[in-house]
Design an enzyme around this catalytic site. Sequence first.
Site, PDB file in Angstrom:
ATOM      1  N   GLU A 116      25.906  18.210 -13.448  1.00 39.14           N
ATOM      2  CA  GLU A 116      25.672  18.463 -14.999  1.00 39.14           C
ATOM      3  C   GLU A 116      26.842  17.629 -15.212  1.00 39.14           C
ATOM      4  O   GLU A 116      27.375  17.004 -15.140  1.00 39.14           O
ATOM      5  CB  GLU A 116      25.723  19.375 -16.369  1.00 39.14           C
ATOM      6  CG  GLU A 116      25.803  19.172 -17.422  1.00 39.14           C
ATOM      7  CD  GLU A 116      25.754  19.803 -18.280  1.00 39.14           C
ATOM      8  OE1 GLU A 116      25.653  21.155 -18.163  1.00 39.14           O
ATOM      9  OE2 GLU A 116      26.450  20.049 -19.516  1.00 39.14           O
TER      10      GLU A 116
ATOM     11  N   GLU B   4      28.154  27.229 -17.069  1.00 35.98           N
ATOM     12  CA  GLU B   4      29.386  27.455 -18.031  1.00 35.98           C
ATOM     13  C   GLU B   4      30.286  28.446 -18.642  1.00 35.98           C
ATOM     14  O   GLU B   4      30.030  28.389 -19.682  1.00 35.98           O
ATOM     15  CB  GLU B   4      29.962  26.343 -18.744  1.00 35.98           C
ATOM     16  CG  GLU B   4      29.498  24.928 -18.447  1.00 35.98           C
ATOM     17  CD  GLU B   4      29.920  23.711 -19.422  1.00 35.98           C
ATOM     18  OE1 GLU B   4      29.640  23.975 -20.171  1.00 35.98           O
ATOM     19  OE2 GLU B   4      28.721  22.359 -19.148  1.00 35.98           O
TER      20      GLU B   4
HETATM   21  C1  GAL Z   1      27.758  21.090 -21.039  1.00 36.33           C
HETATM   22  C2  GAL Z   1      27.177  22.415 -21.512  1.00 36.33           C
HETATM   23  C3  GAL Z   1      25.458  21.438 -21.613  1.00 36.33           C
HETATM   24  C4  GAL Z   1      26.107  20.803 -23.586  1.00 36.33           C
HETATM   25  C5  GAL Z   1      27.056  19.595 -23.074  1.00 36.33           C
HETATM   26  C6  GAL Z   1      27.121  19.121 -24.059  1.00 36.33           C
HETATM   27  O1  GAL Z   1      29.253  21.859 -21.126  1.00 36.33           O
HETATM   28  O2  GAL Z   1      26.312  22.436 -20.506  1.00 36.33           O
HETATM   29  O3  GAL Z   1      24.662  22.620 -22.620  1.00 36.33           O
HETATM   30  O4  GAL Z   1      26.502  21.668 -24.196  1.00 36.33           O
HETATM   31  O5  GAL Z   1      27.805  20.041 -22.467  1.00 36.33           O
HETATM   32  O6  GAL Z   1      27.691  17.739 -23.313  1.00 36.33           O
END
Ligand code: GAL
Length: 792
Positions: free
Chosen positions: A499, A423
């Site tokens: 993710e 990200e």
């Molecule tokens: C993502 C990020 C993670 C965490 C997560 C929380 O966008 O990669 O590190 O912040 O969101 O939802």
Amino acid sequence: MKQQPAREQRLFDQDWHFYKGDISIPYAVKGGMTGGITDCGSLQEGEWLDIAFNDKGMEHQQLEWASVGLPHDWCIEQQYVHDDLLGSRDGSHGYLPGGTGFYRKTFEIPAEGLGRKWNIRFDGVSGVSTVWVNGHLIGEHRGGYIGFSYDLSDVLRYGDEGKNVILVKVDATEPEGWWYEGCGIYRHVWLEQTHLLHVGEFGTVITTPEVSREQAVVNVRTILCNEGTQSETLELVTEIYDADGQAVGSAVDRIFAGSYGERKQEQQIVVEQPKLWSTDTPYLYRAVSLVKLDGETVDRYETVFGIRTIRFDANEGFFLNGEPLLIKGTCNHQDFAGVGVALPDSLIEYKLKLLQEMGSNAYRSAHHPPTPELLAACDRIGMLVMDENRKLDSSPNGLSQLKRMLYRDRNHPSVIIWNLENEEVLEGTVMGARILKTLADTTRKIDPTRPVSAALNHGWNEGGYSEVVDIVGYNYGQRNNLDIRDHEQYPERVMIGSESASYTTTRGIYEDDPVRGYCSEYGTNVPSWGCSPERAWSDVAQNRFLTGVFLWTGFDYRGEPTPYRWPCINSHFGIMDTCGFPKDSYYYMQAVWTDEPMVHLFPHWTWNGAEGRVIEVRVFSNTETVELILNGRSLGEQQVNRTAHLSWDVGYEPGELIAVGKIGGKPVTRKVAVTAGQAAGIRLYPDRSRAVADGADTVPVRVAVVDGQGNIVPTADNEVRFEVEGAGILLGVGNGNPSSHEPDKATVRRAFNGWCLALVQASAEAGPVTVRAVSTGLASAEVVLQISKPSI
Ligand code: GAL
């Protein structure tokens, strides 16, 4: 003179002194011998502890040094401070201050060590570290997630020359990430000695270019360093052993190694009938490299490796040894209750075991390289790893961190993907694509056997960014179905759910509570970018081209409190809490990720005063049908759709609520929720009854508050005091309450919704250790663990 071993690697974790605070030390006055606390010079041990430089020169200061062992995280020892502008480590780091600390240790090196190479390796220091040895400034390192090594051979004192002093300053004022990072020397330190002629650091590269059921070609490249003034002709013997210790192949070569030079030697060894490494059968081989000079073995270096093939396909996802395998992953940060980021190896394994019991087969070490022991454990238990580089950064420091991760980790069979960024702001830009390409090219050159990926949350189709990597990661790709739409538009693109979920829930809570900062387990307070695990997994189950998913996160972690901040000090994203206690969604994952029949129902069934209220009862199961029974009356049987939950509206009445999972009409599994009475006692559930007497092995002991009949009281918050006697200590405590400000380094802890956790660490001496849990008004409980020396 005493014969030195071919290579000796000494764990350098014990007998450190720690000072929390800053001490002014001139960066460098002369090359060496800057004195003060960076050396002991002619001073007796003890005297030096008070002596430091300040801006006027050297003077006595009353510094308080504590005795500590590593791994160590001083952040977890501090008190929570409600200040969102606390230096730059605000609430996102869990409201625990950072600051600066010093570590100091004296040690002796025998006279026979003179003329050998002495290398110190730090596996991970959270903060910017500066190291002095015997008054010499040795180096500075920035980057808390990758190790670094220093050659100390010149500046050590040997035998009668005197004692050695190492001083490490750790400046943890600036954060590197947006989650709890801890402070200090939180991974192992090793002191290693070798002959001048030796295998280099991370000096073997093992690949298996040809693998079939009949045979595997094992390619071993060995990097040999000759740090002596003489050129030598040596013999390199590489032997391969199977898991039973049987030799299964070897190669021998004579090599000329010029003085002050490095040589790379390729050897090919055929292993017949190889046993392949997989998630079900994580079979490991061992390569032993022997460096021989005139018949004498001057170095012996071991590499653990596995034989397996991996392949990713744009339509069909991942293949391990030719078989399709859905990636059932979780993303995880490093910390755990009671210890912060300073996890003993056994706790790292414990976390992995909990994930595996849930059915997970993959681990994403977000957002940085993991500790080496985690990868070794993943190799052993069969957990796939997405190994991650910290940042989109092609500066000299960025590249050096990436390279070290690759050199360090490339022999682990568990590692299947190098993830190069997460990200980053520059995703989808041409500059971002240039930087990413440099990281990708660097990676492919060092390890051409694994694909590279990036975990994007924007810019997938812009700036040529996605074209630079082999696998395109979709963080929260289910938003507007953009992953599915991208597959239609870019059918050649290999995709992965890098993710997903970010499902904010608090263990044992069934109503959102903004005051205390809790989120309901029904999932009614999920952030806009997140979704339920049900949605995240259903997408993958229906669309094989998504390859798999890494859920955010396996465990709650300190910091990044979302959606609430203070009084919350940790995240709610975990499928388990910070102690590893399962939340309800854990059982959803088990239902879709495992085949052993199971059923789970929630919420708990203790709602005093709520008689007659309609409660939604949800059930997860992997059986065919589930019948719900309240106080002996059937509330109906429903057909299971494995990727979704079942639901009943039930008028509350105290008693017994049972979910019965059936296959072919026959009951095969059940879950009972009983209305609990008053809290009356404590139950202790140690994860193991034995531990190794090594001063490190740690046994998590789960602590439940129960009623007179032994039922867990699901709302109990009694304070429990721990007494640990004998061959162990209480390492820390926790309860998974994201808003608890109780210290983790303490002998007491309140239960949170019925449970808390005590970590009991074995001493270096064998014997029994008694763990007693006491609480006012409750019957106390006791367990005895056996601590024994490992059998040789
Ligand atoms: C993502 C990020 C993670 C965490 C997560 C929380 O966008 O990669 O590190 O912040 O969101 O939802």
